[in-house]
Scaffold this motif. Structure first.
Motif, PDB file in Angstrom:
ATOM      1  N   ILE A   1     -16.300 -24.816  10.422  1.00 23.22           N
ATOM      2  CA  ILE A   1     -16.852 -25.867   9.560  1.00 23.22           C
ATOM      3  C   ILE A   1     -17.219 -25.238   8.223  1.00 23.22           C
ATOM      4  CG2 ILE A   1     -18.670 -27.579   9.279  1.00 23.22           C
ATOM      5  CD1 ILE A   1     -18.951 -27.609  12.339  1.00 23.22           C
ATOM      6  N   LYS A   2     -16.582 -25.691   7.153  1.00 19.84           N
ATOM      7  CA  LYS A   2     -16.813 -25.098   5.839  1.00 19.84           C
ATOM      8  C   LYS A   2     -17.818 -25.930   5.044  1.00 19.84           C
ATOM      9  CE  LYS A   2     -12.187 -23.052   5.587  1.00 19.84           C
ATOM     10  NZ  LYS A   2     -10.920 -22.953   4.824  1.00 19.84           N
ATOM     11  N   SER A   3     -18.634 -25.218   4.265  1.00 21.64           N
ATOM     12  CA  SER A   3     -19.541 -25.913   3.344  1.00 21.64           C
ATOM     13  C   SER A   3     -19.829 -25.000   2.158  1.00 21.64           C
ATOM     14  CB  SER A   3     -20.844 -26.319   4.042  1.00 21.64           C
ATOM     15  OG  SER A   3     -21.641 -25.206   4.352  1.00 21.64           O
ATOM     16  N   PRO A   4     -20.184 -25.577   1.017  1.00 18.56           N
ATOM     17  CA  PRO A   4     -20.368 -24.783  -0.202  1.00 18.56           C
ATOM     18  C   PRO A   4     -21.602 -23.892  -0.187  1.00 18.56           C
ATOM     19  CG  PRO A   4     -20.904 -27.086  -0.595  1.00 18.56           C
ATOM     20  CD  PRO A   4     -20.280 -27.024   0.757  1.00 18.56           C
ATOM     21  N   ASN A   5     -22.526 -24.143   0.709  1.00 17.74           N
ATOM     22  CA  ASN A   5     -23.698 -23.284   0.869  1.00 17.74           C
ATOM     23  C   ASN A   5     -24.226 -23.438   2.291  1.00 17.74           C
ATOM     24  OD1 ASN A   5     -26.013 -25.347   0.897  1.00 17.74           O
ATOM     25  ND2 ASN A   5     -25.013 -25.863  -1.049  1.00 17.74           N
ATOM     26  N   PRO A   6     -25.098 -22.542   2.742  1.00 16.52           N
ATOM     27  CA  PRO A   6     -25.527 -22.576   4.143  1.00 16.52           C
ATOM     28  C   PRO A   6     -26.640 -23.562   4.439  1.00 16.52           C
ATOM     29  CG  PRO A   6     -26.541 -20.720   3.042  1.00 16.52           C
ATOM     30  CD  PRO A   6     -25.621 -21.360   2.029  1.00 16.52           C
ATOM     31  N   PHE A   7     -27.105 -24.305   3.428  1.00 10.35           N
ATOM     32  CA  PHE A   7     -28.249 -25.189   3.616  1.00 10.35           C
ATOM     33  C   PHE A   7     -27.813 -26.572   4.092  1.00 10.35           C
ATOM     34  CE2 PHE A   7     -29.527 -22.076   0.359  1.00 10.35           C
ATOM     35  CZ  PHE A   7     -30.623 -21.520   1.010  1.00 10.35           C
ATOM     36  N   TRP A   8     -28.155 -26.871   5.339  1.00 13.18           N
ATOM     37  CA  TRP A   8     -27.847 -28.166   5.933  1.00 13.18           C
ATOM     38  C   TRP A   8     -29.143 -28.896   6.249  1.00 13.18           C
ATOM     39  CZ3 TRP A   8     -23.769 -26.926  10.340  1.00 13.18           C
ATOM     40  CH2 TRP A   8     -22.628 -26.336   9.762  1.00 13.18           C
ATOM     41  N   LEU A   9     -29.104 -30.206   6.154  1.00 16.48           N
ATOM     42  CA  LEU A   9     -30.216 -31.009   6.656  1.00 16.48           C
ATOM     43  C   LEU A   9     -30.054 -31.186   8.161  1.00 16.48           C
ATOM     44  CD1 LEU A   9     -30.605 -33.828   3.985  1.00 16.48           C
ATOM     45  CD2 LEU A   9     -32.266 -32.036   4.506  1.00 16.48           C
ATOM     46  N   ALA A  10     -31.135 -30.978   8.887  1.00 11.44           N
ATOM     47  CA  ALA A  10     -31.088 -31.096  10.342  1.00 11.44           C
ATOM     48  C   ALA A  10     -31.055 -32.563  10.763  1.00 11.44           C
ATOM     49  CB  ALA A  10     -32.298 -30.401  10.959  1.00 11.44           C
ATOM     50  N   SER A  11     -30.612 -32.774  11.981  1.00 15.70           N
ATOM     51  CA  SER A  11     -30.581 -34.114  12.559  1.00 15.70           C
ATOM     52  C   SER A  11     -32.011 -34.624  12.716  1.00 15.70           C
ATOM     53  CB  SER A  11     -29.896 -34.057  13.927  1.00 15.70           C
ATOM     54  OG  SER A  11     -30.046 -35.278  14.614  1.00 15.70           O
ATOM     55  N   ALA A  12     -32.363 -35.647  11.944  1.00  9.23           N
ATOM     56  CA  ALA A  12     -33.749 -36.122  11.881  1.00  9.23           C
ATOM     57  C   ALA A  12     -33.793 -37.340  10.964  1.00  9.23           C
ATOM     58  CB  ALA A  12     -34.648 -34.999  11.345  1.00  9.23           C
ATOM     59  N   PRO A  13     -34.972 -37.896  10.693  1.00  7.79           N
ATOM     60  CA  PRO A  13     -35.054 -39.054   9.795  1.00  7.79           C
ATOM     61  C   PRO A  13     -34.327 -38.884   8.461  1.00  7.79           C
ATOM     62  CG  PRO A  13     -37.144 -38.751  10.900  1.00  7.79           C
ATOM     63  CD  PRO A  13     -36.284 -37.587  11.303  1.00  7.79           C
ATOM     64  N   PRO A  14     -34.318 -37.684   7.833  1.00  7.60           N
ATOM     65  CA  PRO A  14     -33.614 -37.573   6.540  1.00  7.60           C
ATOM     66  C   PRO A  14     -32.107 -37.804   6.616  1.00  7.60           C
ATOM     67  CG  PRO A  14     -35.198 -35.791   6.772  1.00  7.60           C
ATOM     68  CD  PRO A  14     -35.113 -36.470   8.109  1.00  7.60           C
ATOM     69  N   THR A  15     -31.531 -37.784   7.824  1.00  8.76           N
ATOM     70  CA  THR A  15     -30.079 -37.972   7.943  1.00  8.76           C
ATOM     71  C   THR A  15     -29.749 -39.222   8.753  1.00  8.76           C
ATOM     72  OG1 THR A  15     -29.947 -36.568   9.942  1.00  8.76           O
ATOM     73  CG2 THR A  15     -29.722 -35.486   7.801  1.00  8.76           C
ATOM     74  N   ASP A  16     -30.630 -40.203   8.691  1.00  7.02           N
ATOM     75  CA  ASP A  16     -30.496 -41.385   9.544  1.00  7.02           C
ATOM     76  C   ASP A  16     -29.485 -42.399   9.040  1.00  7.02           C
ATOM     77  OD1 ASP A  16     -31.225 -43.112  11.677  1.00  7.02           O
ATOM     78  OD2 ASP A  16     -32.472 -44.277  10.311  1.00  7.02           O
ATOM     79  N   LYS A  17     -29.129 -42.322   7.762  1.00  6.24           N
ATOM     80  CA  LYS A  17     -28.245 -43.352   7.218  1.00  6.24           C
ATOM     81  C   LYS A  17     -27.496 -42.823   6.002  1.00  6.24           C
ATOM     82  CE  LYS A  17     -31.735 -46.168   6.585  1.00  6.24           C
ATOM     83  NZ  LYS A  17     -32.954 -45.323   6.716  1.00  6.24           N
ATOM     84  N   ALA A  18     -26.461 -43.541   5.600  1.00  2.77           N
ATOM     85  CA  ALA A  18     -25.624 -43.114   4.484  1.00  2.77           C
ATOM     86  C   ALA A  18     -26.421 -42.951   3.200  1.00  2.77           C
ATOM     87  CB  ALA A  18     -24.489 -44.113   4.274  1.00  2.77           C
ATOM     88  N   TYR A  19     -27.357 -43.841   2.942  1.00  5.87           N
ATOM     89  CA  TYR A  19     -28.143 -43.774   1.714  1.00  5.87           C
ATOM     90  C   TYR A  19     -28.809 -42.404   1.579  1.00  5.87           C
ATOM     91  CZ  TYR A  19     -31.749 -44.760  -1.759  1.00  5.87           C
ATOM     92  OH  TYR A  19     -32.556 -44.709  -2.866  1.00  5.87           O
ATOM     93  N   ASN A  20     -29.476 -41.962   2.640  1.00  9.57           N
ATOM     94  CA  ASN A  20     -30.160 -40.668   2.608  1.00  9.57           C
ATOM     95  C   ASN A  20     -29.169 -39.528   2.430  1.00  9.57           C
ATOM     96  OD1 ASN A  20     -31.649 -42.682   4.223  1.00  9.57           O
ATOM     97  ND2 ASN A  20     -33.200 -41.096   4.371  1.00  9.57           N
ATOM     98  N   VAL A  21     -28.103 -39.553   3.206  1.00 12.41           N
ATOM     99  CA  VAL A  21     -27.142 -38.450   3.199  1.00 12.41           C
ATOM    100  C   VAL A  21     -26.472 -38.324   1.835  1.00 12.41           C
ATOM    101  CG1 VAL A  21     -24.996 -37.597   4.216  1.00 12.41           C
ATOM    102  CG2 VAL A  21     -26.783 -38.556   5.689  1.00 12.41           C
ATOM    103  N   VAL A  22     -26.116 -39.428   1.219  1.00 17.16           N
ATOM    104  CA  VAL A  22     -25.499 -39.383  -0.108  1.00 17.16           C
ATOM    105  C   VAL A  22     -26.472 -38.777  -1.122  1.00 17.16           C
ATOM    106  CG1 VAL A  22     -24.663 -40.784  -2.027  1.00 17.16           C
ATOM    107  CG2 VAL A  22     -23.861 -41.231   0.299  1.00 17.16           C
ATOM    108  N   ARG A  23     -27.735 -39.178  -1.066  1.00 15.76           N
ATOM    109  CA  ARG A  23     -28.743 -38.602  -1.962  1.00 15.76           C
ATOM    110  C   ARG A  23     -28.869 -37.093  -1.741  1.00 15.76           C
ATOM    111  NH1 ARG A  23     -32.409 -41.384  -4.780  1.00 15.76           N
ATOM    112  NH2 ARG A  23     -34.050 -39.862  -4.329  1.00 15.76           N
TER     113      ARG A  23
END
Length: 427
Positions: free
Chosen positions: A11-33
């Protein structure tokens, strides 16, 4: 500039910082932001079967330090309370719009083969980069035979992981619970089931505090409460230890690890990576400070890597693992002694009080008229670090290595050990 990009189990990504599975990743609006702010990836909040979970109110509590600083964070929120169809549709749209970012989907289903066989192809069809099996949620879901109820049973971890590897071509990351005696056992089970990686830690069973007037814990749901999942700064030491245990276990030492637990700045991330993590996941810090914190994380990590001559993440990944060992292999002949820099000392006396009352009476309090001075009694100092820890002035007290003239000797070689494995000469 250092290269922050990673390839984590494919799994490739531009940096190692991912948001964990939790309220901040609950919907497209949050993830896009989050992606707009610069996060390298997200783990979408855990999907389950329909009908979706139903959450309660309220859901969060915290342990505060001075000035209302949040030391630990507790939540009793469950997995997504939105339908599977809505989540899958939004995941598809987000991944299509942000193809260069890592998008992993967290999943939690009953320990039955049929639901996994049915839903995994639907998740794969979204274009997601991988799946994360939530075997760690400590509240609500274990009562239904999922979450930590699975993560505490290595045989179930292996079985469900094997089902997932059968029904999807995506990389499978197994998220482990810290609510267990030895985290190496579930990690080994995940590997035996074919897992491509593990992530840890999930949250820790906790009750943060009580309302002593109502005699109910927080977060209160009416006149009752329950234990929740503890996260945030306070859990970082526990998470680092568990990551290191898996990284240095001969049976799992090559298994990719996504580090989670109390990561709030670039230094935290660097520590996780040095102890074995290939990516890091953040939740509480983002909830408290917003998505823009990733800017400082990326900039700080890049600058530090440049200063150390590390061209990429792999250059220092797992670099601290060889220096992490069992207590019995530490050098019994190594010695440090505390030193007080009198120019920096503010004569508060904390070091003296701590050492005099609770340690080795190795700091003298000298009084000359109205002046006070604190000095280390070197023959009594055992180098425990307590004075350094209690001192409010950074760099005032340091631990100075001593030349003992003695060779390395660990406890298995020490003649004071009645069960010494070898003599010093044999070593």
């Amino acid at each position: 500039m250092a290269d922050l990009s990673i390839d984590f189990c494919g799994i490739k990504s531009p940096n190692p910082f991912w948001l964990a599975s939790a309220p901040p990743t609950d919907k497209a609006y949050n993830v896009v932001r989050a992606f707009e702010a610069g996060w390298g990836g997200v783990v979408w909040k855990t999907l389950g079967e329909d009908p979706p979970a139903v959450n309660v109110s309220s859901r969060y509590s915290a342990l505060h330090g001075k000035n209302r600083e949040v030391i630990g964070f507790n939540n009793i929120e469950l997995i997504t309370d939105r339908s599977l169809e809505i989540n899958l549709r939004e995941i598809t749209a987000v991944k299509k719009a942000w193809p260069d970012r890592a998008l992993v989907v967290s999943m939690m289903l009953p320990c039955e083969e049929a639901p996994w066989r049915e839903i995994l192809p639907l998740v794969e069809a979204t274009g997601a980069d991988g799946i994360e099996l939530n075997f760690g949620c400590p509240h609500g879901m274990p009562e239904r035979g999922m979450g930590a109820a699975v993560g505490q049973q290595p045989d179930l971890i292996e079985q469900v992981t094997r089902w997932c590897k059968t029904y999807t071509r995506l990389p499978v990351i197994v998220k482990l619970t810290p609510n267990i005696t030895d985290v190496r056992a579930p990690a080994r089970a995940a590997l035996a089931g074919g897992a491509d990686a593990v992530s840890l830690i999930n949250t820790i069973n906790s009750i943060t505090h009580l309302d002593l007037d109502r005699m109910v814990a927080f977060p209160a749901v009416g006149n009752a409460s329950t234990h929740g999942g503890y996260c945030g700064t306070a859990v970082k030491p526990i998470a680092l230890n568990m990551v290191a245990e898996i990284a240095r276990d001969p049976m799992t030492k090559g298994l990719p690890i996504s580090g989670i637990g109390g990561i709030g700045n670039w230094r935290d991330a660097a520590e996780f990576i040095a102890l074995g993590a290939g990516s890091v996941q953040v939740c509480t810090a983002a909830m408290l400070h917003g998505f823009r914190i990733v800017e400082e994380m990326k900039d700080g990590l890049s600058r530090w890597m440049d200063s150390k001559g590390y061209d990429n993440i792999a250059a220092f990944s797992r670099k601290a693992v060889p220096n992490t060992t069992d207590w019995k292999y530490l050098d019994m002949n190594y010695q440090v002694i505390a030193h007080i820099d009198q120019d920096k000392c503010i004569q508060c006396g904390r070091c003296h009080v701590a050492c005099e009352d609770t340690s080795h009476q190795a700091i003298a309090r000298l009084v000359d008229g109205n002046a006070r001075k604190y000095e280390v009694i070197e023959p009594e100092c055992v180098g425990c670090n307590l004075c350094e820890i209690t001192c409010p002035v950074e760099g005032c007290i340091t631990m100075v290595p001593q030349q003992t003239g003695k060779p390395y000797m660990n406890w298995t070689q020490d003649p004071r050990n009645p069960r010494a494995e070898v003599t010093l000469d044999e070593a």
